[in-house]
Design a protein around this motif. Sequence first.
Motif, PDB file in Angstrom:
ATOM      1  N   MET A 173     -25.172 -29.587   7.193  1.00 29.76           N
ATOM      2  CA  MET A 173     -24.537 -27.782   6.389  1.00 29.76           C
ATOM      3  C   MET A 173     -23.387 -27.451   7.482  1.00 29.76           C
ATOM      4  SD  MET A 173     -26.789 -27.115   4.939  1.00 29.76           S
ATOM      5  CE  MET A 173     -27.113 -25.506   4.551  1.00 29.76           C
ATOM      6  N   ARG A 174     -23.290 -27.875   8.528  1.00 29.60           N
ATOM      7  CA  ARG A 174     -21.496 -27.271   9.102  1.00 29.60           C
ATOM      8  C   ARG A 174     -20.606 -28.877   9.136  1.00 29.60           C
ATOM      9  NH1 ARG A 174     -25.592 -25.308  10.789  1.00 29.60           N
ATOM     10  NH2 ARG A 174     -25.020 -23.191  11.716  1.00 29.60           N
ATOM     11  N   GLY A 192     -20.434 -28.449   4.903  1.00 33.09           N
ATOM     12  CA  GLY A 192     -19.388 -27.185   5.496  1.00 33.09           C
ATOM     13  C   GLY A 192     -18.081 -27.328   4.912  1.00 33.09           C
ATOM     14  N   VAL A 229     -15.164 -26.469   1.685  1.00 40.30           N
ATOM     15  CA  VAL A 229     -13.905 -25.979   1.783  1.00 40.30           C
ATOM     16  C   VAL A 229     -12.980 -26.623   1.103  1.00 40.30           C
ATOM     17  CG1 VAL A 229     -12.566 -24.948   3.237  1.00 40.30           C
ATOM     18  CG2 VAL A 229     -14.373 -24.797   3.787  1.00 40.30           C
ATOM     19  N   ALA A 250     -22.380 -29.974  -2.464  1.00 40.82           N
ATOM     20  CA  ALA A 250     -22.509 -29.002  -2.449  1.00 40.82           C
ATOM     21  C   ALA A 250     -23.964 -28.769  -3.461  1.00 40.82           C
ATOM     22  CB  ALA A 250     -21.817 -28.854  -3.652  1.00 40.82           C
ATOM     23  N   HIS A 284     -26.152 -29.001   0.175  1.00 39.43           N
ATOM     24  CA  HIS A 284     -26.278 -28.186   1.490  1.00 39.43           C
ATOM     25  C   HIS A 284     -26.905 -27.147   0.392  1.00 39.43           C
ATOM     26  CE1 HIS A 284     -23.080 -25.973   3.600  1.00 39.43           C
ATOM     27  NE2 HIS A 284     -23.734 -24.827   2.493  1.00 39.43           N
ATOM     28  N   GLY A 293     -29.867 -25.117   1.947  1.00 34.23           N
ATOM     29  CA  GLY A 293     -29.956 -23.666   2.323  1.00 34.23           C
ATOM     30  C   GLY A 293     -31.087 -22.797   2.042  1.00 34.23           C
ATOM     31  N   THR A 318     -34.271 -23.398   3.373  1.00 33.94           N
ATOM     32  CA  THR A 318     -34.063 -21.853   5.089  1.00 33.94           C
ATOM     33  C   THR A 318     -34.732 -20.842   4.199  1.00 33.94           C
ATOM     34  OG1 THR A 318     -31.720 -23.079   5.438  1.00 33.94           O
ATOM     35  CG2 THR A 318     -32.948 -21.112   7.136  1.00 33.94           C
ATOM     36  N   HIS A 333     -23.382 -13.654   4.300  1.00 36.33           N
ATOM     37  CA  HIS A 333     -23.276 -14.559   3.833  1.00 36.33           C
ATOM     38  C   HIS A 333     -24.868 -15.438   3.459  1.00 36.33           C
ATOM     39  CE1 HIS A 333     -21.396 -18.737   5.258  1.00 36.33           C
ATOM     40  NE2 HIS A 333     -22.820 -19.338   5.149  1.00 36.33           N
ATOM     41  N   ARG A 334     -26.248 -15.370   3.144  1.00 39.55           N
ATOM     42  CA  ARG A 334     -26.761 -15.520   2.794  1.00 39.55           C
ATOM     43  C   ARG A 334     -26.693 -15.184   1.426  1.00 39.55           C
ATOM     44  NH1 ARG A 334     -32.359 -15.186   5.797  1.00 39.55           N
ATOM     45  NH2 ARG A 334     -31.880 -17.484   5.824  1.00 39.55           N
ATOM     46  N   GLY A 344     -24.084 -17.247  -0.309  1.00 39.20           N
ATOM     47  CA  GLY A 344     -25.057 -18.800  -0.542  1.00 39.20           C
ATOM     48  C   GLY A 344     -26.116 -19.185  -2.023  1.00 39.20           C
ATOM     49  N   PHE A 399     -25.338 -20.954  -5.016  1.00 37.87           N
ATOM     50  CA  PHE A 399     -26.250 -22.289  -5.588  1.00 37.87           C
ATOM     51  C   PHE A 399     -26.686 -22.076  -6.632  1.00 37.87           C
ATOM     52  CE2 PHE A 399     -30.410 -23.606  -6.114  1.00 37.87           C
ATOM     53  CZ  PHE A 399     -29.629 -25.144  -5.932  1.00 37.87           C
ATOM     54  N   HIS A 457     -17.811 -17.082   1.316  1.00 39.95           N
ATOM     55  CA  HIS A 457     -19.165 -17.621   2.519  1.00 39.95           C
ATOM     56  C   HIS A 457     -18.420 -18.918   3.728  1.00 39.95           C
ATOM     57  CE1 HIS A 457     -23.407 -19.333   1.956  1.00 39.95           C
ATOM     58  NE2 HIS A 457     -22.527 -21.037   2.615  1.00 39.95           N
ATOM     59  N   ALA A 458     -17.601 -19.790   2.220  1.00 42.01           N
ATOM     60  CA  ALA A 458     -16.427 -20.135   3.267  1.00 42.01           C
ATOM     61  C   ALA A 458     -16.043 -19.893   4.206  1.00 42.01           C
ATOM     62  CB  ALA A 458     -15.252 -21.064   1.629  1.00 42.01           C
TER      63      ALA A 458
END
Lengths: 148, 110
Positions: free
Chosen positions: A30-31, A34, A38, A83, A86, A90, A93, B7-8, B11, B15, B61-62
């Motif tokens: 994820m990091r 990310g 960007v 993307a 990721h 996400g 989660t 952020h959630r 995101g 998506f 988000h970025a």
Amino acid sequence: MSQTLDAPRTPVRPARKKGVNWEKWGWIYMRVSGVVLVVLIFGHLFMNLMVGDGVSAIDFAFVGGKWASPFWQWWDVAMLWLALIHGGNGMRTLVNDYARGPKLRAAFKVAILASVAILILLGTLVVFTFDPCPVGQPADLLPSFCAA
Amino acid sequence: MWSWVLHRITGVAIFFFLLVHILDTALVRVSPEAYNAVIGTYQTPIMGLGEVALVGAIVFHAFNGLRIILIDFWSKGTKYQKVMFYVVIALWVITMLGFTPRHLINVFSH
Ligand code: HEM
């Protein structure tokens, strides 16, 4: 009838003790993705929305012009893979946090995995099998280099 | 807390847009007419405003994602997490001030 609650932060299943720690690699992914995203996404938005007439200039010829270059093909494919994985991870989660019941959780995760896999396949095929000058199409809809 | 909620939500929103966006772009493989017809709907005033919201979500988000990464890996990250949140907001405002007028001119002058 007395109800009992799990202690806070009780895991659904205990962390595995040996083998690959997938949860950790997901966290790292994820990091890392990310940071790369960007650059890829800001570049994508700048080229397509800020340069020239922005969104009003986007049409088949615009896409054909961009994907005539392997640079933008690979840019877009990298963005597609990074993307979707990721975002899919996400979303997993969120399912872990909010979906109740093993069946529902499994159903959501299968749906996420299927969408991600199908769209990665579709998107990659589109970028690499794309023909900017399809025969029999009106010339005014095609990139200018098709005339040559 | 609010940075996490935002952020959630951003995101998830990005998506779902991405799923649609790959499908509409895939129409270049069908025919120029099919692609142009769908992308034309992205160029209408209402969608133009939607694109401002979408870009706003992505930019937040970025920048906040980079903040999360700094909190995790930078030794002073947790100490400055609140300051960094205000930096995220400031950078978001600056980016959107650069983007929004130009985008709206592109949408409304065509
Ligand atoms: C622009 C660059 C991006 C950066 C820097 C970034 C960064 C991050 C970070 C650091 C996390 C937290 C992961 C964790 O806590 O383990 C995250 C979560 C997430 N991201 Fe991104 N991301 C970016 C783009 C995207 C895109 C394009 C999508 C959608 C396709 C997306 C969807 C999500 C989702 C759904 C989550 C889970 C939210 C949560 O767990 O609360 N992100 N992102």
